[in-house]
Design an enzyme around this catalytic site. Structure first.
Site, PDB file in Angstrom:
ATOM      1  N   GLY A  10      42.684  48.627  59.400  1.00  0.00           N
ATOM      2  CA  GLY A  10      43.813  48.036  58.684  1.00  0.00           C
ATOM      3  C   GLY A  10      44.966  49.005  58.532  1.00  0.00           C
ATOM      4  N   GLY A  12      47.821  48.254  56.787  1.00  0.00           N
ATOM      5  CA  GLY A  12      48.692  47.827  55.687  1.00  0.00           C
ATOM      6  C   GLY A  12      49.016  49.045  54.834  1.00  0.00           C
ATOM      7  N   PHE A  13      49.419  48.804  53.597  1.00  0.00           N
ATOM      8  CA  PHE A  13      49.780  49.931  52.726  1.00  0.00           C
ATOM      9  C   PHE A  13      48.613  50.897  52.563  1.00  0.00           C
ATOM     10  CE2 PHE A  13      52.860  46.749  51.083  1.00  0.00           C
ATOM     11  CZ  PHE A  13      54.021  47.458  51.351  1.00  0.00           C
ATOM     12  N   GLU A 174      59.091  32.980  43.994  1.00  0.00           N
ATOM     13  CA  GLU A 174      60.163  33.519  44.842  1.00  0.00           C
ATOM     14  C   GLU A 174      60.601  32.492  45.882  1.00  0.00           C
ATOM     15  OE1 GLU A 174      58.972  38.225  44.324  1.00  0.00           O
ATOM     16  OE2 GLU A 174      57.999  37.079  45.862  1.00  0.00           O
ATOM     17  N   ASP A 312      43.600  45.936  48.767  1.00  0.00           N
ATOM     18  CA  ASP A 312      43.309  44.593  48.234  1.00  0.00           C
ATOM     19  C   ASP A 312      41.841  44.209  48.364  1.00  0.00           C
ATOM     20  OD1 ASP A 312      45.945  44.251  47.646  1.00  0.00           O
ATOM     21  OD2 ASP A 312      46.256  42.495  48.915  1.00  0.00           O
ATOM     22  N   ALA A 323      50.733  46.297  45.966  1.00  0.00           N
ATOM     23  CA  ALA A 323      51.020  47.330  46.955  1.00  0.00           C
ATOM     24  C   ALA A 323      50.728  48.726  46.393  1.00  0.00           C
ATOM     25  CB  ALA A 323      52.484  47.230  47.373  1.00  0.00           C
TER      26      ALA A 323
HETATM   27  C1  LIG Z   1      53.905  37.273  50.009  1.00  0.00           C
HETATM   28  C2  LIG Z   1      53.409  38.492  49.272  1.00  0.00           C
HETATM   29  C3  LIG Z   1      54.213  39.090  48.318  1.00  0.00           C
HETATM   30  C4  LIG Z   1      53.773  40.226  47.640  1.00  0.00           C
HETATM   31  N1  LIG Z   1      54.591  40.809  46.712  1.00  0.00           N
HETATM   32  C5  LIG Z   1      54.208  41.954  46.101  1.00  0.00           C
HETATM   33  C6  LIG Z   1      55.070  42.641  45.208  1.00  0.00           C
HETATM   34  O1  LIG Z   1      56.180  42.178  44.938  1.00  0.00           O
HETATM   35  N2  LIG Z   1      54.631  43.790  44.659  1.00  0.00           N
HETATM   36  C7  LIG Z   1      53.407  44.323  44.951  1.00  0.00           C
HETATM   37  O2  LIG Z   1      53.054  45.385  44.441  1.00  0.00           O
HETATM   38  N3  LIG Z   1      52.569  43.699  45.781  1.00  0.00           N
HETATM   39  C8  LIG Z   1      52.933  42.530  46.378  1.00  0.00           C
HETATM   40  N4  LIG Z   1      52.100  41.897  47.258  1.00  0.00           N
HETATM   41  C9  LIG Z   1      50.749  42.458  47.461  1.00  0.00           C
HETATM   42  C10 LIG Z   1      50.769  43.603  48.457  1.00  0.00           C
HETATM   43  O3  LIG Z   1      51.525  43.278  49.582  1.00  0.00           O
HETATM   44  C11 LIG Z   1      49.329  43.902  48.799  1.00  0.00           C
HETATM   45  O4  LIG Z   1      48.683  44.314  47.631  1.00  0.00           O
HETATM   46  C12 LIG Z   1      49.221  44.984  49.852  1.00  0.00           C
HETATM   47  O5  LIG Z   1      49.859  44.594  51.040  1.00  0.00           O
HETATM   48  C13 LIG Z   1      47.763  45.298  50.131  1.00  0.00           C
HETATM   49  O6  LIG Z   1      47.686  46.289  51.084  1.00  0.00           O
HETATM   50  P1  LIG Z   1      46.378  46.456  51.967  1.00  0.00           P
HETATM   51  O7  LIG Z   1      46.660  47.605  52.867  1.00  0.00           O
HETATM   52  O8  LIG Z   1      45.187  46.487  51.108  1.00  0.00           O
HETATM   53  O9  LIG Z   1      46.289  45.106  52.804  1.00  0.00           O
HETATM   54  P2  LIG Z   1      47.312  44.491  53.822  1.00  0.00           P
HETATM   55  O10 LIG Z   1      48.697  44.937  53.561  1.00  0.00           O
HETATM   56  O11 LIG Z   1      47.029  43.029  53.796  1.00  0.00           O
HETATM   57  O12 LIG Z   1      46.880  45.095  55.212  1.00  0.00           O
HETATM   58  C14 LIG Z   1      45.656  44.791  55.809  1.00  0.00           C
HETATM   59  C15 LIG Z   1      45.757  45.094  57.279  1.00  0.00           C
HETATM   60  O13 LIG Z   1      44.464  44.960  57.845  1.00  0.00           O
HETATM   61  C16 LIG Z   1      44.555  44.286  59.069  1.00  0.00           C
HETATM   62  N5  LIG Z   1      43.258  43.662  59.318  1.00  0.00           N
HETATM   63  C17 LIG Z   1      42.621  42.746  58.568  1.00  0.00           C
HETATM   64  N6  LIG Z   1      41.416  42.455  59.084  1.00  0.00           N
HETATM   65  C18 LIG Z   1      41.302  43.226  60.185  1.00  0.00           C
HETATM   66  C19 LIG Z   1      40.282  43.382  61.149  1.00  0.00           C
HETATM   67  N7  LIG Z   1      39.145  42.681  61.090  1.00  0.00           N
HETATM   68  N8  LIG Z   1      40.486  44.232  62.182  1.00  0.00           N
HETATM   69  C20 LIG Z   1      41.655  44.934  62.278  1.00  0.00           C
HETATM   70  N9  LIG Z   1      42.638  44.833  61.368  1.00  0.00           N
HETATM   71  C21 LIG Z   1      42.454  43.992  60.344  1.00  0.00           C
HETATM   72  C22 LIG Z   1      45.704  43.315  58.887  1.00  0.00           C
HETATM   73  O14 LIG Z   1      46.266  42.940  60.143  1.00  0.00           O
HETATM   74  C23 LIG Z   1      46.658  44.130  58.026  1.00  0.00           C
HETATM   75  O15 LIG Z   1      47.576  44.871  58.804  1.00  0.00           O
HETATM   76  C24 LIG Z   1      52.502  40.757  47.935  1.00  0.00           C
HETATM   77  C25 LIG Z   1      51.698  40.153  48.894  1.00  0.00           C
HETATM   78  C26 LIG Z   1      52.154  39.031  49.560  1.00  0.00           C
HETATM   79  C27 LIG Z   1      51.272  38.391  50.598  1.00  0.00           C
END
Ligand SMILES: Cc1cc2nc3c(=O)[nH]c(=O)nc-3n(C[C@H](O)[C@H](O)[C@H](O)COP(=O)(O)OP(=O)(O)OC[C@H]3O[C@@H](n4cnc5c(N)ncnc54)[C@H](O)[C@@H]3O)c2cc1C
Length: 440
Positions: A10, A12-13, A174, A312, A323
């Site tokens: 992953g 993401g953040f 939003e 997450d 995030a």
């Molecule tokens: C529409 C929206 C608005 C938001 N607004 C806010 C806000 O205003 N403030 C705030 O703090 N937070 C906000 N959030 C929440 C925030 O974006 C998330 O908490 C954050 O992105 C989580 O980060 P993460 O790295 O855990 O997961 P993610 O950012 O979801 O990243 C997960 C990554 O894993 C990859 N992945 C998943 N499964 C697999 C797999 N099997 N194999 C390979 N790759 C995989 C995905 O492609 C993705 O790139 C919002 C979320 C959304 C959806």
């Protein structure tokens, strides 16, 4: 000496901050993501609403990590973890599989949209988690106004001008605000048959308030701001059926009501992706109701100090899916691996989350921000929202581009990113049309 192999699932953040924390470590990092870009999810709705472009909210992972010479990015979908053999199994997008061995594994796979057991709703009501979702929502929003303009039947026109949103969290709020702004500011004077301002936006929420985690005061203010904008709030309702022509909801008193709407958008819930279930089965780790993986205070899995789960998809002390939680937990996991590589004898302290608050944008000049005892709304909240998002966008160019786009929308209501593609109008359909509605 072969460097220690760290695999991150992953980008993401959480995954990105884990990789960054390992920048100066003598480790070989493989970052596996099923998408080639890092996505700034908090601004997805602005891409959907035509304010920001795809490029402003999504940057290629390899570009973000180009200076991290110990990181290799791999475009693949992680499907399973061989805990005994210490290897991740992944599927390449065009077919074929890869096996990536690890010494340390950091799982940062995020969450995906949940339809609470009604996956059949997804075809009629896109969620808001990926870039594809945002572009699909953009297509549906702007298409609806076009369809209303060409409708010959008044009822049909009314239904195209009705937008239903399911979920009263930040994303639903939003999006509702954005659609009313598009109708009132962006599209005024552009149509000849319809009055876009007549577009109805219905927001359905199961709880008795929107933005419940922001507390009663800010939730009340947000509800007032939405009503002032013309959003119709349906609180205490539960969706029981949904199709391409609208949705049926169960009201508080048990009665059901049908709401015709040709655009239904879903922002109501999340669930863990399949890789979380695969990891839980392979390690015996616990999962919460949404499938998040329960971790120890140092973010490792019980009995598996070599596996960490962050962001997450991690379940720890009911931390919210924000995030900031993802960034802090990802960075912590990266640092913990660094400590282990450097053979530091002192065990790292348990992970503690520093709450920097959260924000939700409602409309031009109106946002709510909650940071500890500080509660902001209205213009002050909006300025704070602006500052937070400029600070957290990845890269100087994204920041500058976003600020310019926000200035244009704020000053004139104009949105540059309104291009959308209709299905069935690709190169194979010679006489098709691509609806490109960019502003001059
Ligand atoms: C529409 C929206 C608005 C938001 N607004 C806010 C806000 O205003 N403030 C705030 O703090 N937070 C906000 N959030 C929440 C925030 O974006 C998330 O908490 C954050 O992105 C989580 O980060 P993460 O790295 O855990 O997961 P993610 O950012 O979801 O990243 C997960 C990554 O894993 C990859 N992945 C998943 N499964 C697999 C797999 N099997 N194999 C390979 N790759 C995989 C995905 O492609 C993705 O790139 C919002 C979320 C959304 C959806």
């Amino acid at each position: 000496m072969t460097p220690r192999r760290v695999v991150i699932i992953g980008g993401g953040f959480a995954g990105l901050f884990a990789a960054r924390a390992l920048r100066r470590s003598p480790v070989a990092v493989t970052l596996i993501d099923r998408r080639a870009h890092h996505l700034f999810q908090p601004l997805l709705y602005q891409c959907a609403a035509g304010i920001l472009s795809e490029g402003q909210i999504a940057r290629p992972l390899r570009a973000v990590l180009r200076r991290h010479t110990n990181v290799r990015c791999l475009l693949a979908d992680a499907t399973d973890v061989d805990v005994k053999g210490r290897a991740v199994h992944a599927r390449r997008p065009e077919g074929g599989s890869v096996v990536v061995p690890y010494d340390d594994l950091i799982v940062a796979a995020g969450m995906r949209q949940s339809y609470f057991g009604h996956d059949e709703f997804a075809a009629h009501a896109p969620g808001m988690k990926t870039l594809e979702d945002a572009l699909e929502i953009r297509r549906r929003i702007y298409r609806a106004f076009e369809m209303a303009e060409s409708a010959t039947d008044a009822r049909d026109r009314r239904h195209w001008l009705t937008f239903a949103l399911v979920g009263g969290g930040p994303t639903g709020v939003e999006l509702a605000g954005q659609i009313r702004e598009i109708a009132g500011h962006t599209l005024d004077r552009e149509f000849r048959t319809i009055d876009p301002l007549k577009a109805r936006v219905l927001l359905f929420e199961g709880a008795d308030k929107v933005l419940a985690p922001f507390g009663d005061r800010l939730a009340g203010r947000a509800a007032r701001a939405l009503r002032d904008l013309g959003v119709e709030l349906h609180l205490g309702t539960r969706v029981t059926d949904l199709d391409e022509r609208g949705l049926t909801v169960k009201e508080r008193d048990g009665t059901t009501t049908r709401h015709p709407a040709r655009t239904v958008l879903w922002t109501a819930g999340v669930e863990a992706p399949p890789i979380a279930g695969a990891l839980a089965r392979a390690t015996g780790a616990g999962q919460d109701g949404a499938g998040r993986i329960a971790v120890e205070p140092d973010l490792t899995l019980p009995g598996h100090p070599e596996i960490r789960v962050v962001g997450d998809v991690m379940a720890l002390d009911h931390l919210p899916g924000l995030a900031e939680v993802a960034m802090q937990s990802g960075a912590y996991a990266g640092r913990a691996v660094r400590h282990a590589v450097e053979a530091r004898t002192k065990k790292p302290k348990p992970f503690t989350y520093v709450d920097l608050g959260s924000a939700a944008y409602i409309s031009r000049g109106r946002a709510v921000v909650k940071a500890g005892p500080v509660h902001l709304s209205g213009v002050v909240g909006w300025l704070a929202w602006l500052f937070i998002h400029i600070a957290f966008l990845t890269g100087f160019r994204s920041r500058l581009g976003a600020v310019l786009s926000w200035a244009v929308v704020f000053a004139s209501g104009a949105r540059r990113e309104r291009a959308f593609v209709l299905p069935g109008t690709g190169p194979a359909q010679q006489d098709g049309v691509t609806a490109a509605l960019r502003e001059p």
